[in-house]
Design an enzyme around this catalytic site. Structure first.
Site, PDB file in Angstrom:
ATOM      1  N   GLU A 179      14.951 -50.418  29.423  1.00  0.00           N
ATOM      2  CA  GLU A 179      14.530 -50.858  30.763  1.00  0.00           C
ATOM      3  C   GLU A 179      15.510 -51.877  31.329  1.00  0.00           C
ATOM      4  OE1 GLU A 179      10.392 -52.038  30.368  1.00  0.00           O
ATOM      5  OE2 GLU A 179       9.767 -49.982  30.645  1.00  0.00           O
ATOM      6  N   GLU A 370       8.866 -43.282  27.230  1.00  0.00           N
ATOM      7  CA  GLU A 370       7.642 -44.093  27.171  1.00  0.00           C
ATOM      8  C   GLU A 370       6.666 -43.568  28.208  1.00  0.00           C
ATOM      9  OE1 GLU A 370       7.808 -48.396  27.447  1.00  0.00           O
ATOM     10  OE2 GLU A 370       9.707 -48.437  26.344  1.00  0.00           O
TER      11      GLU A 370
HETATM   12  C1  BGP Z   1       7.570 -51.284  28.685  1.00  0.00           C
HETATM   13  C2  BGP Z   1       8.318 -51.792  27.494  1.00  0.00           C
HETATM   14  C3  BGP Z   1       7.608 -51.685  26.208  1.00  0.00           C
HETATM   15  C4  BGP Z   1       6.102 -51.647  26.271  1.00  0.00           C
HETATM   16  C5  BGP Z   1       5.503 -51.008  27.490  1.00  0.00           C
HETATM   17  C6  BGP Z   1       4.025 -51.243  27.696  1.00  0.00           C
HETATM   18  O1  BGP Z   1       7.910 -52.085  29.762  1.00  0.00           O
HETATM   19  O2  BGP Z   1       9.556 -51.121  27.328  1.00  0.00           O
HETATM   20  O3  BGP Z   1       8.166 -52.629  25.341  1.00  0.00           O
HETATM   21  O4  BGP Z   1       5.488 -52.751  25.805  1.00  0.00           O
HETATM   22  O5  BGP Z   1       6.183 -51.358  28.652  1.00  0.00           O
HETATM   23  O6  BGP Z   1       3.810 -52.491  28.259  1.00  0.00           O
HETATM   24  P1  BGP Z   1       2.766 -53.524  27.715  1.00  0.00           P
HETATM   25  O7  BGP Z   1       3.052 -53.670  26.259  1.00  0.00           O
HETATM   26  O8  BGP Z   1       2.995 -54.746  28.472  1.00  0.00           O
HETATM   27  O9  BGP Z   1       1.432 -52.938  27.964  1.00  0.00           O
END
Ligand code: BGP
Length: 473
Positions: A179, A370
């Site tokens: 990201e 993701e």
């Molecule tokens: C993205 C990241 C991850 C992950 C995901 C979910 O931004 O790459 O590391 O954590 O989001 O977000 P969160 O864990 O805040 O729910």
């Protein structure tokens, strides 16, 4: 029709959210370790509050996380039982170079990942490796100011050479920065960046990003030189931006927001700074320090594929409007969408739109690395966890992804859900915000047995993979 035969189904995690063992076997301290749980988390992630070490009385979830460091064999066996074709994971930079600027790597750190990759390979699981998922050794922040310094390119290059050489026969899919756009939104968490009072933040951020973009192109070059079979991707926190209404000003605002985001993949995939960015720099008084050779490096080494995370679409309006929660990006609330418990709006069709926007823009293979639903789960008295809401979210998104492939002709390499196993939430530091097919017994304060158990979604995803995405019931 349907997904390609070698479609890479799997799940994704990040070192700082699952490994724990923050001080074992020579690992150095990193920015991601010193982000506390609670109300000071956001100011620290933003770089507004300086926290460069642990402070008494605060809880730091990344210290132990879910202790993947000691559970990786058990966890990988569970991934294999679901039929994973790939597993996306990241390297903790400070395990390999504890300070970040040493000349020699830490052997114990290299051995750890070698063992993990071998374990994956023993089940026929292809590792997909993020070189940095938000990590930056803290020493690089204190001594050099992290990515604001051009010297970071050399430290990152050394890390990449070490990884590509050591894991030449074990890893062929690499992502340079998780990201990358997070540097604009959470500069300390996203890349160890801190600010001096009164300085032009945007100037610092875009200069730091220039260094990352150069480092990313350099990594692509070296990866191909070391093993021509290596495939290197960029990684964007994506999510198409809609206009709140058909009012031209709203449409323009949405266009601008999309552009702010696609800027990163524009450079990494096309190999040059787009003209709209150059104009924006002029307008905002941003002066990028470039060196001779930077532009030709970008042009000569674009990425092989474009990967992205997708949790939701976003919405924009020219006037102030009600905001919604979302993957860190402030967004206008879309009145047509439902929201998750954490306020992230749910929009499966938006995934199809995003896939199409990216494919039309770059004509390069895409990889969804993701996608998932953070929700609190209930363990029933018989131990079962009936996470139908998660199955439902994933089913809807996979359906749209299939339409993008079947009807729109998008070239898609694979899909890794966030996350196959419960882990620490990046934004909130909670354990309660669960994403996994595998439940981990631990609460927000770090209490629990860390015992792993299968949720209802475990068997469902196994069936999805076995049928190559045909059986989604
Ligand atoms: C993205 C990241 C991850 C992950 C995901 C979910 O931004 O790459 O590391 O954590 O989001 O977000 P969160 O864990 O805040 O729910």
């Amino acid at each position: 029709m349907g997904f390609r035969q070698d479609f890479l189904w799997g799940g994704a995690t990040a070192a700082n959210q699952c490994e724990g063992a923050y001080n074992l076997d020579g690992r150095g301290l990193a920015n991601v370790d010193v982000v506390p749980f609670g109300s000071r988390r956001f100011p620290v992630m933003l770089g507004d509050e300086k926290m460069l070490d642990f402070e008494d009385g605060l809880f730091y979830p990344a210290k132990q996380a879910i202790d993947f460091y000691h559970h990786y064999k058990e966890d990988i066996a569970l991934f294999a039982a679901m039929g994973f074709k790939t597993y996306r994971m990241s390297i903790a930079w400070s395990r390999i170079y504890p300070l970040g600027d040493e000349l020699e790597p830490n052997e114990a750190g290299l051995v750890f990942y070698e063992n993990v990759f071998k374990e994956l390979r023993s089940y026929g699981i292809e590792p997909l490796v993020t070189i940095t998922h938000f990590d930056c050794p803290i020493h690089l922040t204190t001594k050099y100011g992290s990515w604001r310094s051009r010297e970071m390119i050399g430290f990152y290059e050394r890390l990449c050479r070490t990884l590509f050489t050591r894991y030449k026969d074990l890893v062929h899919y690499w992502l340079t920065f998780n990201e990358i756009n997070m540097m604009l939104h959470l500069p300390f968490m996203g890349g160890g960046l801190l600010f001096e009072t009164g300085e032009n933040k945007k100037q610092v951020q875009y200069q730091a990003l220039h260094h990352q973009l150069i480092a990313s192109a350099l990594a692509t070059k070296i990866a191909h030189e070391i093993n021509p079979e290596n495939k290197v991707g960029c990684m964007l926190a994506a999510g198409c931006v809609y206009a709140l209404t058909s009012k031209p000003e709203d449409v323009w605002e949405a266009h601008m927001k999309n552009r702010e985001n696609y800027f990163f993949t524009d450079v990494q995939s096309r190999g040059y700074y787009p003209s709209y960015a150059t104009k924006m720099f002029e307008r905002e008084g941003i002066k990028l320090a470039m060196e001779p050779g930077d532009e030709s490096l970008l042009a000569a080494h674009p990425v092989d594929f474009v990967s992205f995370s997708y949790y939701s679409s976003r919405c924009a309006s020219a006037e102030g409007a009600e905001q919604t929660e979302g993957n860190v990006f402030a967004s206008v609330k879309n009145p047509y969408l439902e929201s998750s418990e954490w306020g992230w709006q749910i929009d499966a069709l938006g995934l199809r739109t995003t896939l199409n926007q990216l494919y039309e823009r770059y004509q390069k293979p895409l990889f969804i690395v993701e996608n998932g639903l953070g929700a609190s789960d209930t363990v029933e008295s018989d131990g079962s966890i009936n996470d139908d809401y998660r199955i439902d979210y994933l089913r809807q998104h996979i359906r749209q992804m299939k339409l993008a492939v079947d009807l729109d002709g998008v070239e898609l390499l694979g899909y890794t859900t966030w996350a196959p196993i419960d882990l620490v939430s990046a934004s909130t530091g909670e354990m309660k915000k669960r994403y996994g097919f595998i439940y981990v017994d631990q609460d927000n304060a770090g209490h629990g047995t860390l015992k792993r158990s299968k949720k209802k979604s475990f068997a469902w995803y196994k069936k999805v993979i076995a049928s190559n995405g045909e059986d989604l019931d």
